[in-house]
Scaffold this motif. Structure first.
Motif, PDB file in Angstrom:
ATOM      1  N   ILE A  39       0.836  -1.212   0.000  1.00  0.00           N
ATOM      2  CA  ILE A  39       0.000   0.000   0.000  1.00  0.00           C
ATOM      3  C   ILE A  39       0.869   1.259   0.000  1.00  0.00           C
ATOM      4  CG2 ILE A  39      -1.736   1.290   1.301  1.00  0.00           C
ATOM      5  CD1 ILE A  39      -2.820  -1.404   2.299  1.00  0.00           C
ATOM      6  N   THR A  40       1.899   1.273   0.855  1.00  0.00           N
ATOM      7  CA  THR A  40       2.759   2.469   0.870  1.00  0.00           C
ATOM      8  C   THR A  40       3.474   2.634  -0.473  1.00  0.00           C
ATOM      9  OG1 THR A  40       4.413   1.152   2.050  1.00  0.00           O
ATOM     10  CG2 THR A  40       3.092   2.651   3.374  1.00  0.00           C
ATOM     11  N   ASP A  41       3.887   1.520  -1.074  1.00  0.00           N
ATOM     12  CA  ASP A  41       4.519   1.584  -2.404  1.00  0.00           C
ATOM     13  C   ASP A  41       3.553   2.164  -3.437  1.00  0.00           C
ATOM     14  OD1 ASP A  41       6.726   0.455  -1.304  1.00  0.00           O
ATOM     15  OD2 ASP A  41       6.617  -1.463  -2.390  1.00  0.00           O
ATOM     16  N   MET A  42       2.290   1.740  -3.328  1.00  0.00           N
ATOM     17  CA  MET A  42       1.318   2.216  -4.303  1.00  0.00           C
ATOM     18  C   MET A  42       1.115   3.731  -4.195  1.00  0.00           C
ATOM     19  SD  MET A  42      -2.684   1.496  -4.827  1.00  0.00           S
ATOM     20  CE  MET A  42      -3.087   3.143  -4.274  1.00  0.00           C
ATOM     21  N   PHE A  43       1.019   4.239  -2.968  1.00  0.00           N
ATOM     22  CA  PHE A  43       0.824   5.686  -2.803  1.00  0.00           C
ATOM     23  C   PHE A  43       2.062   6.465  -3.234  1.00  0.00           C
ATOM     24  CE2 PHE A  43      -2.833   4.503  -0.134  1.00  0.00           C
ATOM     25  CZ  PHE A  43      -3.780   5.339  -0.726  1.00  0.00           C
ATOM     26  N   ALA A  44       3.233   5.835  -3.039  1.00  0.00           N
ATOM     27  CA  ALA A  44       4.462   6.497  -3.504  1.00  0.00           C
ATOM     28  C   ALA A  44       4.405   6.654  -5.025  1.00  0.00           C
ATOM     29  CB  ALA A  44       5.678   5.673  -3.086  1.00  0.00           C
ATOM     30  N   LYS A  45       3.888   5.594  -5.695  1.00  0.00           N
ATOM     31  CA  LYS A  45       3.759   5.627  -7.161  1.00  0.00           C
ATOM     32  C   LYS A  45       2.751   6.693  -7.612  1.00  0.00           C
ATOM     33  CE  LYS A  45       2.846   1.427  -8.155  1.00  0.00           C
ATOM     34  NZ  LYS A  45       2.666   0.015  -8.526  1.00  0.00           N
ATOM     35  N   TYR A  66       2.967 -13.915  11.570  1.00  0.00           N
ATOM     36  CA  TYR A  66       4.140 -13.986  12.458  1.00  0.00           C
ATOM     37  C   TYR A  66       4.326 -12.682  13.239  1.00  0.00           C
ATOM     38  CZ  TYR A  66       4.992 -18.072   9.613  1.00  0.00           C
ATOM     39  OH  TYR A  66       4.844 -19.276   8.956  1.00  0.00           O
ATOM     40  N   GLY A  67       3.298 -11.860  13.279  1.00  0.00           N
ATOM     41  CA  GLY A  67       3.340 -10.682  14.139  1.00  0.00           C
ATOM     42  C   GLY A  67       3.819  -9.395  13.476  1.00  0.00           C
ATOM     43  N   THR A  68       4.192  -9.445  12.194  1.00  0.00           N
ATOM     44  CA  THR A  68       4.620  -8.213  11.522  1.00  0.00           C
ATOM     45  C   THR A  68       3.517  -7.159  11.628  1.00  0.00           C
ATOM     46  OG1 THR A  68       5.825  -9.534   9.916  1.00  0.00           O
ATOM     47  CG2 THR A  68       5.404  -7.223   9.331  1.00  0.00           C
ATOM     48  N   ASP A  69       3.851  -6.005  12.199  1.00  0.00           N
ATOM     49  CA  ASP A  69       2.839  -4.966  12.407  1.00  0.00           C
ATOM     50  C   ASP A  69       3.378  -3.620  11.928  1.00  0.00           C
ATOM     51  OD1 ASP A  69       0.905  -3.215  13.183  1.00  0.00           O
ATOM     52  OD2 ASP A  69       0.780  -3.925  15.257  1.00  0.00           O
ATOM     53  N   LEU A  70       2.936  -3.199  10.752  1.00  0.00           N
ATOM     54  CA  LEU A  70       3.421  -1.946  10.170  1.00  0.00           C
ATOM     55  C   LEU A  70       2.333  -0.868  10.245  1.00  0.00           C
ATOM     56  CD1 LEU A  70       5.161  -3.613   7.074  1.00  0.00           C
ATOM     57  CD2 LEU A  70       6.237  -2.884   9.214  1.00  0.00           C
ATOM     58  N   SER A  71       1.540  -0.919  11.307  1.00  0.00           N
ATOM     59  CA  SER A  71       0.431   0.042  11.466  1.00  0.00           C
ATOM     60  C   SER A  71       0.902   1.486  11.369  1.00  0.00           C
ATOM     61  CB  SER A  71      -0.247  -0.138  12.823  1.00  0.00           C
ATOM     62  OG  SER A  71      -0.680  -1.441  12.992  1.00  0.00           O
ATOM     63  N   ALA A  72       2.040   1.760  12.018  1.00  0.00           N
ATOM     64  CA  ALA A  72       2.490   3.160  12.112  1.00  0.00           C
ATOM     65  C   ALA A  72       2.682   3.771  10.722  1.00  0.00           C
ATOM     66  CB  ALA A  72       3.767   3.237  12.931  1.00  0.00           C
ATOM     67  N   ALA A  73       3.350   3.014   9.843  1.00  0.00           N
ATOM     68  CA  ALA A  73       3.618   3.520   8.490  1.00  0.00           C
ATOM     69  C   ALA A  73       2.324   3.774   7.734  1.00  0.00           C
ATOM     70  CB  ALA A  73       4.492   2.528   7.725  1.00  0.00           C
ATOM     71  N   LEU A  74       1.354   2.871   7.924  1.00  0.00           N
ATOM     72  CA  LEU A  74       0.082   3.029   7.216  1.00  0.00           C
ATOM     73  C   LEU A  74      -0.700   4.219   7.756  1.00  0.00           C
ATOM     74  CD1 LEU A  74      -1.486  -0.492   6.629  1.00  0.00           C
ATOM     75  CD2 LEU A  74      -0.512   1.083   4.954  1.00  0.00           C
ATOM     76  N   GLN A  75      -0.706   4.338   9.075  1.00  0.00           N
ATOM     77  CA  GLN A  75      -1.456   5.419   9.699  1.00  0.00           C
ATOM     78  C   GLN A  75      -0.883   6.773   9.273  1.00  0.00           C
ATOM     79  OE1 GLN A  75      -1.952   4.839  13.882  1.00  0.00           O
ATOM     80  NE2 GLN A  75      -3.814   6.110  13.893  1.00  0.00           N
ATOM     81  N   ALA A  76       0.449   6.786   9.101  1.00  0.00           N
ATOM     82  CA  ALA A  76       1.131   8.033   8.730  1.00  0.00           C
ATOM     83  C   ALA A  76       0.739   8.518   7.336  1.00  0.00           C
ATOM     84  CB  ALA A  76       2.647   7.829   8.815  1.00  0.00           C
ATOM     85  N   LEU A  77       0.141   7.622   6.516  1.00  0.00           N
ATOM     86  CA  LEU A  77      -0.269   8.039   5.174  1.00  0.00           C
ATOM     87  C   LEU A  77      -1.342   9.124   5.234  1.00  0.00           C
ATOM     88  CD1 LEU A  77      -0.541   4.603   3.318  1.00  0.00           C
ATOM     89  CD2 LEU A  77       1.103   6.422   2.814  1.00  0.00           C
ATOM     90  N   GLY A  78      -2.145   9.079   6.294  1.00  0.00           N
ATOM     91  CA  GLY A  78      -3.187  10.093   6.471  1.00  0.00           C
ATOM     92  C   GLY A  78      -4.433   9.835   5.647  1.00  0.00           C
ATOM     93  N   ALA A  79      -4.871   8.554   5.581  1.00  0.00           N
ATOM     94  CA  ALA A  79      -6.111   8.234   4.874  1.00  0.00           C
ATOM     95  C   ALA A  79      -7.310   8.793   5.626  1.00  0.00           C
ATOM     96  CB  ALA A  79      -6.243   6.720   4.741  1.00  0.00           C
ATOM     97  N   ALA A  80      -8.424   8.970   4.926  1.00  0.00           N
ATOM     98  CA  ALA A  80      -9.637   9.484   5.569  1.00  0.00           C
ATOM     99  C   ALA A  80     -10.026   8.601   6.749  1.00  0.00           C
ATOM    100  CB  ALA A  80     -10.776   9.540   4.547  1.00  0.00           C
ATOM    101  N   GLN A  81      -9.900   7.273   6.573  1.00  0.00           N
ATOM    102  CA  GLN A  81     -10.178   6.346   7.673  1.00  0.00           C
ATOM    103  C   GLN A  81      -9.054   5.329   7.748  1.00  0.00           C
ATOM    104  OE1 GLN A  81     -14.246   5.675   5.973  1.00  0.00           O
ATOM    105  NE2 GLN A  81     -14.685   5.016   8.073  1.00  0.00           N
ATOM    106  N   PHE A  82      -8.571   5.095   8.972  1.00  0.00           N
ATOM    107  CA  PHE A  82      -7.602   4.023   9.189  1.00  0.00           C
ATOM    108  C   PHE A  82      -8.069   3.198  10.368  1.00  0.00           C
ATOM    109  CE2 PHE A  82      -4.053   2.218  11.569  1.00  0.00           C
ATOM    110  CZ  PHE A  82      -3.496   1.407  10.594  1.00  0.00           C
TER     111      PHE A  82
END
Lengths: 206, 347
Positions: A39-45, A66-82
């Protein structure tokens, strides 16, 4: 093209692409674990178009198997709803509500493990959205959701072949045959003809 | 007509057998001495009197016993009969096709009387009489597809047609050669055929789909498929594989003639008039090796087909383990003489 390399397989096995921004009235993202990076790659594009897209975006995210949690990066995108959910199961009712309320032109983006892509795609299908409105990108674990064809129980996060059905205890080999309706691969008893003759489990789906 | 219905079982004590008449009319699927996949479709037109092609839906001496076996399979596992919600109209189409065909072809056993949408159905062999309103599901004890396929031999699937594809979205499947309706329901044509080896690369499914998308109402087609089954078990389902799989290990030179069966599917395809769906009846016929070898031509030919078959096919069809035993048994009946073309027994 998909970033994950898959072995050549049969025609029922799902194939995945790469998320790319599309024109739409609203944008729903469902992802787990490493899927956040798709998702972050897509918005960068998307570049200069990103802010307008984000203003109409709803992101639902859960940690990977396995517990990978990248919430912070996604939240930082600033979508209308997260929304961060602890699991797909916990997010299910929210996803259904969003799909029920959806209008024409909704674009759906699914990213992460096959399990979450498959489960989300099933919800989208049941809501009656056109297939073309859905993009998928595989990231992260290759572990499989497998239905035992004998007892019908689903075992989550299967990494080895064969494995033991978590419901009935039979030794199952994992076929590539996949049902989108069940969001699961098929598991079949491996030692039916020679009870007890079970080959050593190999880690095929890490 | 003089045909009586057998009292016989397809499980436990396995009393199933074919009468001499049933053996002679058995749909032997090999028209030559070797076998490879092909689309092999031909018009489903009435064939030789007395043959399984004589009528649209063949009713034979096993009818009543097969329907009893189906009821037992469904009681044990109701998921063998499923219909996605949008397939009900196709179910009515199928009910009409079967009722009209049977009442026309076997008036001594079946009657259908219509007064507008008020229908009256009589099935004498099964002692069923039903008055109902066509297209009104509340007037039948269950959905239309389930209702009529509890009274018709063979499995049935219904394919919806959209997006230039066929989607398997309803079915009654209790006499299957090891595939699961519950798993496959909802799949597209290539998806549900995905596990079949070789045929995709040969283009068989691309050609078959192209052909079927253009199938016309009133012009049904047919083809054969076949496999091998130990004991006359109709329900060789993946669901029950742990129960029937082990029987493959119990064949011996002494019992193979009685316990090994050639399993033939007469598959027909019918475009349905209201729903535009395709009905796919898959009728299963079983014959013991010792019954089959009473027809000298078939004994010679089956020996050659099994002896020379591609190992990948015998693996997929699930009989590689007993292939040598089969060839050994059948070789006694093959004197090397040439066989006549086509599948009919020699006169």
């Amino acid at each position: 093209m998909t970033k994950t390399l898959f072995e050549p397989s049969i025609r029922s096995r799902p194939v995945y692409g790469e998320l790319s921004p599309r024109a739409g009235s609203a944008h729903l993202f469902i992802a787990d674990g490493e899927g956040a990076e798709a998702i972050t790659d897509m918005f960068a594009k998307a570049g200069a178009d990103a802010p307008a897209l984000l203003a109409k975006s709803h992101i639902i995210y859960m940690p990977g198997p396995y517990g990978t949690d990248l919430s912070a990066a996604l939240q930082a995108l600033g979508a209308a709803q997260f929304h961060r959910a602890p699991s797909f199961n916990a997010a299910e009712l929210r996803i259904r509500k969003v799909l029920t309320d959806a209008h024409m032109g909704l674009q759906v983006y699914l990213a992460g493990t096959e399990t979450v892509i498959g489960l989300a795609q099933r919800e989208v299908m049941m809501a009656g959205l056109p297939f073309e409105a859905v993009q998928t990108e595989h990231r992260g674990s290759l572990s499989r959701r497998v239905q035992c064809v004998h007892c019908k129980g689903v075992t989550e996060n299967v990494t080895t072949d064969p494995f033991v059905c978590s419901h009935c205890g039979l030794n199952l080999f994992v076929r590539d045959h996949y049902s989108r309706r069940l969001a699961a691969f098929q598991g079949v008893n491996i030692d039916a003809e020679d009870p007890g003759l079970v080959p050593a489990a190999v880690e095929r789906f890490k | 007509m003089g045909l009586e219905f057998n009292t016989e079982t397809f499980r436990n004590d396995f009393t199933f057998k074919n009468s001499p008449r049933a053996i002679r009319r058995f749909p032997f699927p090999f028209d030559r001495d070797d076998y490879m996949y092909s689309v092999n479709m031909e018009p489903h037109v009435p064939g030789r009197p007395g043959s399984v092609f004589e009528h649209m839906f063949d009713v034979d001496e096993h009818y009543v016993a097969e329907m009893r076996d189906r009821a037992q399979v469904l009681a044990d596992d109701p998921l063998r009969c499923q219909s996605l919600p949008h397939m009900e109209l196709a179910g009515w189409d199928l009910l009409e096709l079967i009722m009209e065909s049977k009442a026309r072809d076997y008036p001594q056993w079946f009657e259908l009387h219509k007064n507008g949408n008020r229908w009256h159905w009589i099935n004498r062999p099964m002692e069923i009489e039903q008055k109902f309103t066509f297209l009104d599901p509340t007037t039948l004890p269950c959905g239309p597809m389930e209702y009529i396929t509890r009274q018709a031999q063979g499995d049935f699937t219904l394919q919806d047609q959209r997006d230039d594809n066929l989607w398997i979205e309803a079915g009654m499947v209790t006499t299957q050669a090891d595939w699961s309706l519950d798993f496959d329901i909802g799949m597209s044509f290539h998806e549900w055929h995905a596990p079949v080896p070789k045929a995709h690369q040969m283009g068989v499914f691309d050609r078959a789909l192209k052909f079927l998308l253009k199938l016309q109402h009133g012009a049904p087609v047919r083809r054969f498929n076949w496999t091998m089954t130990v004991d006359p078990l109709l329900d060789t389902s993946p669901e029950n594989y742990p129960k029937w799989g082990p029987t493959k290990t119990t064949l011996t030179p002494e019992n193979i003639g009685n316990r090994q069966h050639l399993r033939v599917e007469l598959q027909t395809l019918h475009r349905l008039p209201r729903s535009n769906a395709i009905a796919f009846p898959i009728r299963c016929y079983l014959i013991k090796f010792e019954e089959l070898v009473t027809i000298p031509k078939w004994a010679r030919r089956l020996h050659r087909v099994i002896r020379d078959i591609d190992p990948e096919l015998s693996t997929y069809k699930g009989f590689i383990r007993n292939r040598e035993l089969m060839v050994q048994y059948l070789s006694q009946f093959d004197d090397g003489a040439p066989t006549s073309p086509g599948w009919w027994p020699d006169e």
